[in-house]
Design a protein around this motif. Structure first.
Motif, PDB file in Angstrom:
ATOM      1  N   HIS A  17       0.641  -0.581  -0.318  1.00  0.00           N
ATOM      2  CA  HIS A  17      -0.070  -0.081  -0.122  1.00  0.00           C
ATOM      3  C   HIS A  17       0.715   1.405  -0.184  1.00  0.00           C
ATOM      4  O   HIS A  17       0.929   2.357  -1.186  1.00  0.00           O
ATOM      5  CB  HIS A  17      -1.639  -0.106   1.423  1.00  0.00           C
ATOM      6  N   ASN A  20       2.771   1.833  -3.786  1.00  0.00           N
ATOM      7  CA  ASN A  20       1.517   1.202  -4.191  1.00  0.00           C
ATOM      8  C   ASN A  20       2.211  -0.121  -5.468  1.00  0.00           C
ATOM      9  O   ASN A  20       2.469   0.496  -6.463  1.00  0.00           O
ATOM     10  CB  ASN A  20       1.609   2.368  -5.421  1.00  0.00           C
ATOM     11  N   ASP A  41      -6.386   0.011  -3.027  1.00  0.00           N
ATOM     12  CA  ASP A  41      -7.007   1.080  -2.822  1.00  0.00           C
ATOM     13  C   ASP A  41      -6.579   1.413  -0.996  1.00  0.00           C
ATOM     14  O   ASP A  41      -6.152   2.636  -0.893  1.00  0.00           O
ATOM     15  CB  ASP A  41      -8.179   1.622  -3.287  1.00  0.00           C
ATOM     16  N   SER A  42      -7.402   0.936  -0.070  1.00  0.00           N
ATOM     17  CA  SER A  42      -7.363   1.609   1.410  1.00  0.00           C
ATOM     18  C   SER A  42      -6.912   0.409   1.848  1.00  0.00           C
ATOM     19  O   SER A  42      -8.135  -0.836   1.220  1.00  0.00           O
ATOM     20  CB  SER A  42      -8.385   2.595   1.352  1.00  0.00           C
ATOM     21  N   ILE A  43      -6.853   0.136   3.307  1.00  0.00           N
ATOM     22  CA  ILE A  43      -6.710  -0.723   4.143  1.00  0.00           C
ATOM     23  C   ILE A  43      -7.620   0.214   5.485  1.00  0.00           C
ATOM     24  O   ILE A  43      -7.315   1.436   5.532  1.00  0.00           O
ATOM     25  CB  ILE A  43      -5.499  -1.051   4.973  1.00  0.00           C
ATOM     26  N   ASN A  44      -8.450  -0.333   5.546  1.00  0.00           N
ATOM     27  CA  ASN A  44      -9.588  -0.277   7.161  1.00  0.00           C
ATOM     28  C   ASN A  44      -9.589  -0.961   8.477  1.00  0.00           C
ATOM     29  O   ASN A  44      -9.865  -2.323   8.106  1.00  0.00           O
ATOM     30  CB  ASN A  44     -11.124   0.203   6.363  1.00  0.00           C
ATOM     31  N   ILE A  50      -9.451  -4.476   3.285  1.00  0.00           N
ATOM     32  CA  ILE A  50      -8.871  -4.056   2.741  1.00  0.00           C
ATOM     33  C   ILE A  50     -10.116  -3.623   0.878  1.00  0.00           C
ATOM     34  O   ILE A  50     -10.308  -4.224   0.744  1.00  0.00           O
ATOM     35  CB  ILE A  50      -7.391  -4.418   1.561  1.00  0.00           C
ATOM     36  N   LYS A  51      -9.418  -2.862   0.104  1.00  0.00           N
ATOM     37  CA  LYS A  51     -10.112  -2.697  -1.403  1.00  0.00           C
ATOM     38  C   LYS A  51      -9.352  -2.937  -1.956  1.00  0.00           C
ATOM     39  O   LYS A  51      -7.969  -1.906  -2.048  1.00  0.00           O
ATOM     40  CB  LYS A  51     -10.481  -1.273  -0.958  1.00  0.00           C
ATOM     41  N   LYS A  63     -13.683  -5.601  -1.929  1.00  0.00           N
ATOM     42  CA  LYS A  63     -13.115  -5.998  -0.469  1.00  0.00           C
ATOM     43  C   LYS A  63     -12.799  -7.003   0.458  1.00  0.00           C
ATOM     44  O   LYS A  63     -14.389  -7.971  -0.298  1.00  0.00           O
ATOM     45  CB  LYS A  63     -14.598  -4.981  -0.063  1.00  0.00           C
TER      46      LYS A  63
END
Length: 75
Positions: A17, A20, A41-44, A50-51, A63
């Motif tokens: 992440h 990239n 794209d993102s980590i929650n 993750i996305k 997701k």
């Protein structure tokens, strides 16, 4: 899952992440295994998922929950 495996997966996701990097993720869903290639794209961390997007700038994402990730390969 072994704690060392979880730490390794977390480290690979963080590095991919941050830089990239293109990754390949093996994950399970409903007792079936799937492979997904793309960029994070993102980590929650609160929602524990993750996305993944296939190309930068795309809004279509997949997701994947942390608990379903089996293996991460940085390509």
């Amino acid at each position: 899952m072994n704690i060392h495996v979880q730490e390794e997966i977390s480290f690979q996701l963080l590095m991919a992440h941050k830089d990239n990097l293109l990754i390949n993720i093996k994950h399970c869903k409903n007792n079936n295994f799937y492979m997904k290639q793309g960029y994070i794209d993102s980590i929650n961390y609160e929602g524990k998922y993750i996305k993944i997007v296939e190309k930068f700038g795309h809004t279509d994402f997949v997701k994947i929950k942390f608990e379903n990730i089996v293996k991460v390969s940085i390509l």
